[in-house]
Design an enzyme around this catalytic site. Sequence first.
Site, short mmCIF file in Angstrom:
data_model
loop_
_atom_site.label_atom_id
_atom_site.label_comp_id
_atom_site.label_asym_id
_atom_site.label_seq_id
_atom_site.Cartn_x
_atom_site.Cartn_y
_atom_site.Cartn_z
N LYS A 47 -42.86 23.76 -6.80
CA LYS A 47 -42.97 25.19 -7.11
C LYS A 47 -43.43 25.41 -8.56
O LYS A 47 -44.34 26.18 -8.83
CB LYS A 47 -41.62 25.89 -6.88
CG LYS A 47 -41.06 25.69 -5.48
CD LYS A 47 -39.72 26.37 -5.31
CE LYS A 47 -38.59 25.88 -6.20
NZ LYS A 47 -38.19 24.47 -5.97
N ARG A 122 -32.24 32.73 -3.73
CA ARG A 122 -31.73 31.47 -3.19
C ARG A 122 -30.62 31.68 -2.18
O ARG A 122 -30.10 30.71 -1.64
CB ARG A 122 -31.19 30.62 -4.33
CG ARG A 122 -32.15 29.47 -4.72
CD ARG A 122 -31.59 28.90 -5.96
NE ARG A 122 -31.80 27.53 -6.24
CZ ARG A 122 -32.61 27.11 -7.21
NH1 ARG A 122 -33.37 27.94 -7.87
NH2 ARG A 122 -32.65 25.83 -7.51
N ARG A 161 -39.40 13.22 -13.10
CA ARG A 161 -39.92 14.46 -13.74
C ARG A 161 -39.62 14.48 -15.24
O ARG A 161 -38.51 14.20 -15.67
CB ARG A 161 -39.27 15.68 -13.06
CG ARG A 161 -39.56 16.97 -13.78
CD ARG A 161 -39.38 18.18 -12.90
NE ARG A 161 -38.02 18.43 -12.47
CZ ARG A 161 -37.67 19.42 -11.64
NH1 ARG A 161 -38.60 20.23 -11.15
NH2 ARG A 161 -36.41 19.59 -11.29
N ARG A 194 -34.37 16.68 -17.39
CA ARG A 194 -33.27 17.61 -17.16
C ARG A 194 -32.00 16.84 -16.83
O ARG A 194 -32.06 15.84 -16.11
CB ARG A 194 -33.62 18.55 -16.00
CG ARG A 194 -34.39 19.76 -16.44
CD ARG A 194 -34.93 20.55 -15.29
NE ARG A 194 -33.96 20.88 -14.25
CZ ARG A 194 -34.25 21.63 -13.19
NH1 ARG A 194 -35.47 22.11 -13.03
NH2 ARG A 194 -33.32 21.90 -12.30
N ARG A 205 -27.66 19.61 -4.96
CA ARG A 205 -28.70 20.65 -5.01
C ARG A 205 -29.35 20.79 -3.63
O ARG A 205 -29.66 21.89 -3.19
CB ARG A 205 -29.73 20.32 -6.09
CG ARG A 205 -29.14 20.44 -7.50
CD ARG A 205 -29.96 19.70 -8.55
NE ARG A 205 -31.22 20.35 -8.86
CZ ARG A 205 -32.22 19.75 -9.51
NH1 ARG A 205 -32.11 18.47 -9.87
NH2 ARG A 205 -33.32 20.40 -9.77
P1 ADP Z 1 -39.89 22.29 -8.42
O1 ADP Z 1 -40.35 23.30 -9.43
O2 ADP Z 1 -40.13 22.72 -7.02
O3 ADP Z 1 -38.49 21.81 -8.64
P2 ADP Z 1 -41.87 20.60 -9.75
O4 ADP Z 1 -43.12 21.40 -9.62
O5 ADP Z 1 -41.23 20.56 -11.08
O6 ADP Z 1 -40.82 20.99 -8.60
O7 ADP Z 1 -42.23 19.10 -9.27
C1 ADP Z 1 -41.25 18.05 -9.35
C2 ADP Z 1 -41.93 16.79 -9.88
O8 ADP Z 1 -42.86 16.32 -8.91
C3 ADP Z 1 -42.72 16.99 -11.17
O9 ADP Z 1 -42.53 15.84 -11.97
C4 ADP Z 1 -44.17 17.13 -10.71
O10 ADP Z 1 -45.08 16.60 -11.69
C5 ADP Z 1 -44.20 16.30 -9.44
N1 ADP Z 1 -45.03 16.91 -8.39
C6 ADP Z 1 -45.20 18.22 -8.12
N2 ADP Z 1 -46.02 18.39 -7.04
C7 ADP Z 1 -46.35 17.14 -6.61
C8 ADP Z 1 -47.16 16.64 -5.53
N3 ADP Z 1 -47.76 17.48 -4.68
N4 ADP Z 1 -47.26 15.29 -5.40
C9 ADP Z 1 -46.62 14.46 -6.26
N5 ADP Z 1 -45.85 14.85 -7.30
C10 ADP Z 1 -45.71 16.18 -7.48
P1 AMP Z 2 -33.96 25.07 -10.69
O1 AMP Z 2 -34.55 25.00 -12.09
O2 AMP Z 2 -34.64 26.08 -9.84
O3 AMP Z 2 -33.89 23.70 -10.06
O4 AMP Z 2 -32.46 25.59 -10.87
C1 AMP Z 2 -31.51 24.85 -11.62
C2 AMP Z 2 -30.12 25.37 -11.35
O5 AMP Z 2 -30.01 26.75 -11.79
C3 AMP Z 2 -29.71 25.42 -9.89
O6 AMP Z 2 -29.21 24.17 -9.42
C4 AMP Z 2 -28.62 26.51 -9.91
O7 AMP Z 2 -27.41 26.02 -10.45
C5 AMP Z 2 -29.18 27.51 -10.92
N1 AMP Z 2 -30.03 28.54 -10.28
C6 AMP Z 2 -31.36 28.73 -10.48
N2 AMP Z 2 -31.80 29.79 -9.77
C7 AMP Z 2 -30.72 30.26 -9.09
C8 AMP Z 2 -30.53 31.32 -8.16
N3 AMP Z 2 -31.54 32.13 -7.78
N4 AMP Z 2 -29.27 31.52 -7.68
C9 AMP Z 2 -28.25 30.75 -8.06
N5 AMP Z 2 -28.37 29.71 -8.90
C10 AMP Z 2 -29.59 29.47 -9.43
#
Ligand code: ADP
Ligand code: AMP
Length: 247
Positions: A47, A122, A161, A194, A205
């Site tokens: 995302k 969420r 990541r 992170r 998660r």
């Molecule tokens: P989200 O925001 O859904 O948690 P991210 O966009 O941060 O996920 O992606 C998680 C990790 O996977 C990042 O390190 C990113 O560079 C990598 N990534 C994202 N999309 C892809 C893909 N289509 N194929 C391989 N790696 C990806």
């Molecule tokens: P994310 O960066 O989207 O992976 O979110 C990291 C953490 O933030 C999650 O594991 C939750 O603890 C909290 N969080 C983010 N967005 C929400 C949401 N819309 N509702 C509740 N908790 C959230």
Amino acid sequence: MASGGDASVNLEDVPSLNLMTELLRRMKCASKPDKRLILIGPPGSGKGTQSPIIKDEYCLCHLATGDMLRAAVATKTPLGVKAKEAMEKGELVSDDLVVGIIDDAIKKPSCQKGFILDGFPRTVVQAEKLDDMLAKQGTKIDKVLNFSIDDAILEERITGRWIHPSSGRTYHSKFAPPKVPGVDDVTGEPLIQRKDDTAAVLKSRLEAFHRQTEPVVDYYSKKGAVTNLHADKPTEEVTKEVKMVLS
Ligand code: ADP
Ligand code: AMP
């Protein structure tokens, strides 16, 4: 990260190139249709990687509740203090806390052409509250992009990541490596991992995602707003799918 205007800036002090670039951007944006989008998917589904591309293409603001909450935790605001424990455990923070930050954020000038909600709603309660908020403004969600992907792929994505905190740029040690390991390509600043990007916290998660967030997909499916994406494909292919869906 969303950027806001600063009324104290004297435009005479802004370099011409910056002014021209912003002017061109605004002219391009004026012809774009408004869009109000939700990106739903488990942690690591891509995302945050796709959001900046959609944001630039459609002149939207990108609102990632996870980023907003992490900023609040880092600066120890009352919101951050309340959210910290749940976030560290990989559980969701309370609906009221996140609904409040989104309610404020979508009113910003940078969200005038619409927004990308990344990581929100969420829970079904959050979705209902969001829809009420939008109904009061006479608008609604146009599309929900569902980043469909198998859990088995996500551990490698999450544990590899790397993030540049101030810009939100995301890298991956294997799939999207920076030019120099641990260093942001653009600024040369250090990248971070992170605290919750571990295999152990990912388990909770994912559990929260399946139990509390997947019902949100059903909620918007009933409204005919959901499109499923093949989020397990390489990044460029997911981008192509996203652009097709939004065109
Ligand atoms: P989200 O925001 O859904 O948690 P991210 O966009 O941060 O996920 O992606 C998680 C990790 O996977 C990042 O390190 C990113 O560079 C990598 N990534 C994202 N999309 C892809 C893909 N289509 N194929 C391989 N790696 C990806
Ligand atoms: P994310 O960066 O989207 O992976 O979110 C990291 C953490 O933030 C999650 O594991 C939750 O603890 C909290 N969080 C983010 N967005 C929400 C949401 N819309 N509702 C509740 N908790 C959230």
